[in-house]
Design an enzyme around this catalytic site. Structure first.
Site, PDB file in Angstrom:
ATOM      1  N   CYS A 347      -6.494  -0.841  -2.229  1.00  0.00           N
ATOM      2  CA  CYS A 347      -6.213  -0.850  -0.787  1.00  0.00           C
ATOM      3  C   CYS A 347      -4.815  -1.419  -0.545  1.00  0.00           C
ATOM      4  O   CYS A 347      -3.833  -0.947  -1.122  1.00  0.00           O
ATOM      5  CB  CYS A 347      -7.300  -1.627  -0.061  1.00  0.00           C
ATOM      6  N   LEU A 348      -4.677  -2.420   0.281  1.00  0.00           N
ATOM      7  CA  LEU A 348      -3.380  -3.029   0.548  1.00  0.00           C
ATOM      8  C   LEU A 348      -2.770  -3.618  -0.723  1.00  0.00           C
ATOM      9  O   LEU A 348      -1.541  -3.641  -0.881  1.00  0.00           O
ATOM     10  CB  LEU A 348      -3.532  -4.112   1.619  1.00  0.00           C
TER      11      LEU A 348
END
Length: 612
Positions: A347-348
């Protein structure tokens, strides 16, 4: 105005990034991230326009963090163009008359016609799937609602002249209001609830009231899901044995104990997102990716981010790169010198890893052997419905809200994600828990999802502006240490995973990495969503995936064509990835030491930061 000009970037070298950080971990305390501006940087006072910011922060408490100005402008754009589109209005009127005629005919023949004779629920709409909804009058209620829903969808989309962003905001907000008014959400119009009440003598409403009171008390105290106590961190979840081998003010680096006699010479570094706790990849033993990797003979390191508070308001996005990815690589280099690292970003954390990898490639740093990205975006032009919350007005509103606290609160982020799947996460739960009086069995994923984290003011502002709003990374404007970085400098083999039903990082957005990097890319599309698609242990039989390799010099294939060409495989994607890693790893050898130097002053896994 660039956020980098508003907030000074701390450029002084941190003690955490010394040439030999591992040698100092037993004698130096955790360092603080610099909070003072760098000499020579110019910035207006942090409290500039304090009354405006305080007013917006107060307003945010009543709007759930949604900018009323952004919402009003979207509705004004849509309504103004609709008012100037008489032919579109006539078409809407014809649709109403046609739908009304067919519906009245269905009402007149309700006892003889087949159910769903006018309109059927969409394939993914589970609100009316139960057979009780096929009986009159409930079937007519459901059809009337679906017709209304379709009419509003047609009314809010396709109006000539409305900007795509404003159209999406209007359509989304109307959908939220209609979802709230669905007949499945009310006891008197839900046949399942009425049948349950008749069979139980109304006990379902008593149990539903108890569930509501229990949720209210939990929300007012510590926000944990029901049954979360049985998933205690370090015991039931995040329980893989290991040791914290390095700590600074932002991370604890965990080295997991080997579970095989010999291991691959190249370690794996896991860089999770700091929006949630790291142990999404080390849940219960039966679905822990960490446990699976150590069982396959890999040495695994994982970054555990500290949960920031108001004192960390000036932590920058680049601090996460320097004190996170780079500090972890330095530490691993001290434990396993001369070995390349298989880096995984989720994800991030995957976006951050991509930035770090691009900067390393630019600077001739070749410590990465492979790069794996899980549901991670590197281009944010089509970042799904999350972009509804990201425009100049909304970002400024969020900045003012964070300015008062110094961070983005957990409830704001959780609320935004819940709205993206309101039918599944809000209204279906209302019907199940409060009207039916039933309780969903607790799960480790629910417990992890409730273990939310805060986001520092400066970091989140930079992330929203530079990546979401301006798309600097994809367009070559993103700067690391004063110089631009480009993803095209990455030549390291990549394994990129997208999930089919991802509302946070849509797989077509993740797929764009194909034409950004100059590397061999193995792209895998797995069933499931942003979390459930990634946490896919081989013992669960309902998973499937498609996978295809693109060589660095091969022509680009678009996502729709890729879907037709990539073979479908039943089962978990984990063995496919491990096989890919093994082909790029050396022959097994003796396990490395746990840490370098003395680590007696550091805790065992899962460490201390996971509890903050």
């Amino acid at each position: 105005m660039s956020v980098v000009k508003i907030f000074p970037r701390a450029e002084q070298p941190s003690p955490a990034l010394a040439a030999n950080p591992v040698d100092e971990i037993s004698v130096m305390p955790p360092e603080r991230i610099p909070e003072e501006p760098v000499a020579g940087d110019s910035q207006p006072e942090l409290g500039s326009l304090p009354l405006d910011r305080a007013f917006h922060a107060m307003l945010a408490r009543f709007t759930g963090g949604i900018s009323p100005v952004a919402l009003s402008l979207a509705w004004l754009d849509w309504s103004s163009h609709l008012a100037a589109a008489p032919e579109h209005q006539m078409r809407m009127s014809r649709n109403v008359l046609g739908d009304s005629g067919r519906f009245l005919q269905a009402v007149a023949h309700a006892t003889s016609q087949k159910p769903w004779s006018v309109i059927e629920p969409r394939e993914r709409d589970r609100r009316f799937k139960d057979p009780q909804w096929e009986a009159a009058p409930f079937n007519l209620l459901a059809q009337a609602f679906l017709l209304t829903e379709r009419w509003w969808r047609d009314a809010t989309t396709g109006v000539r002249g409305v900007s795509h962003a404003n159209e999406a905001v209007v359509e989304f907000s109307v959908r939220q209001m209609l979802d709230m008014l669905a007949p499945s959400n009310f006891a008197a119009t839900n046949p399942q609830v009425l049948e349950k009440a008749f069979q139980s003598g109304g006990e379902n409403f008593v149990f539903g009231w108890q569930n509501w009171c229990s949720d209210l008390m939990r929300m007012l105290s510590v926000p944990k899901p029901a049954g979360g106590e049985q998933f205690a961190v370090g015991k039931a979840v995040a329980a893989s044995p290991g040791k914290v081998v390095y700590r600074n003010d932002l991370i604890e680096l965990i080295q997991y104990h080997p579970t095989t006699a010999q291991v691959r010479p190249e370690p794996i570094l896991i860089v999770p997102a700091w929006i949630m706790k790291y142990y999404i990849l080390d849940l219960s033993p039966q679905n822990s990716l960490v446990k699976y990797l150590t069982g396959q003979g890999f040495t695994v390191f994982a970054v555990s981010w500290r949960n920031p508070d108001a004192k960390d308001r000036d932590v920058a996005f680049d601090d996460y790169r320097k004190l996170g990815v780079m500090a972890a690589l330095d530490t691993i280099g001290g434990i396993m010198p001369g070995r390349k690292t298989h880096a995984l970003g989720y994800c991030l954390g995957g976006t951050l890893l991509s930035i770090a990898a691009a900067a390393m490639a630019r600077d001739g740093d070749s410590r990465l052997g492979t790069i794996t990205l899980l549901a991670a975006q590197t281009d944010f032009t089509e970042a799904g419905e999350l972009t509804l919350f990201i425009n100049e007005s909304q970002v400024a509103f969020l900045e003012d809200m964070m300015w008062q606290r110094g961070y983005l609160d957990t409830t704001q982020m959780a609320g935004a994600f819940a709205l993206l799947r309101s039918n599944d996460l809000i209204w279906s739960r209302l019907s199940h828990d409060y009207l039916m009086g039933e309780s969903s069995p607790p799960s480790d994923l629910m417990a992890w999802n409730a273990d939310a984290t805060r986001l520092p003011y400066r970091m989140h502002s930079e992330y929203l502006r530079q990546l979401f709003l301006d798309n600097d990374l994809a367009e070559g404007r993103y700067r690391v240490e004063g110089r631009n970085v480009s993803l095209s400098d990455i030549h390291t083999p990549m394994f990129v995973v997208g999930t089919l039903a991802d509302h946070v990082a849509p797989w077509r957005s993740v797929y764009k990495v194909h034409y950004q990097v100059d590397a061999d890319v193995t792209f895998l599309l797995t069933s499931g969503g942003h979390n459930a698609g990634v946490v896919a242990p081989p013992d669960e039989p309902w998973h499937n995936y498609q996978v295809r390799i693109k060589a660095a010099d091969a022509p680009y294939v678009g996502p729709d064509e890729w879907l037709k060409l990539a073979p479908r495989v039943e089962g978990s994607w984990w063995p496919e990835w491990v096989q890919w890693l093994a082909a790029r790893s050396g022959a097994p050898c003796d396990p490395p030491p746990i840490g370098a130097g003395s680590v007696d002053g550091l805790p065992d896994a899962p460490g201390d930061y996971v509890h903050t």
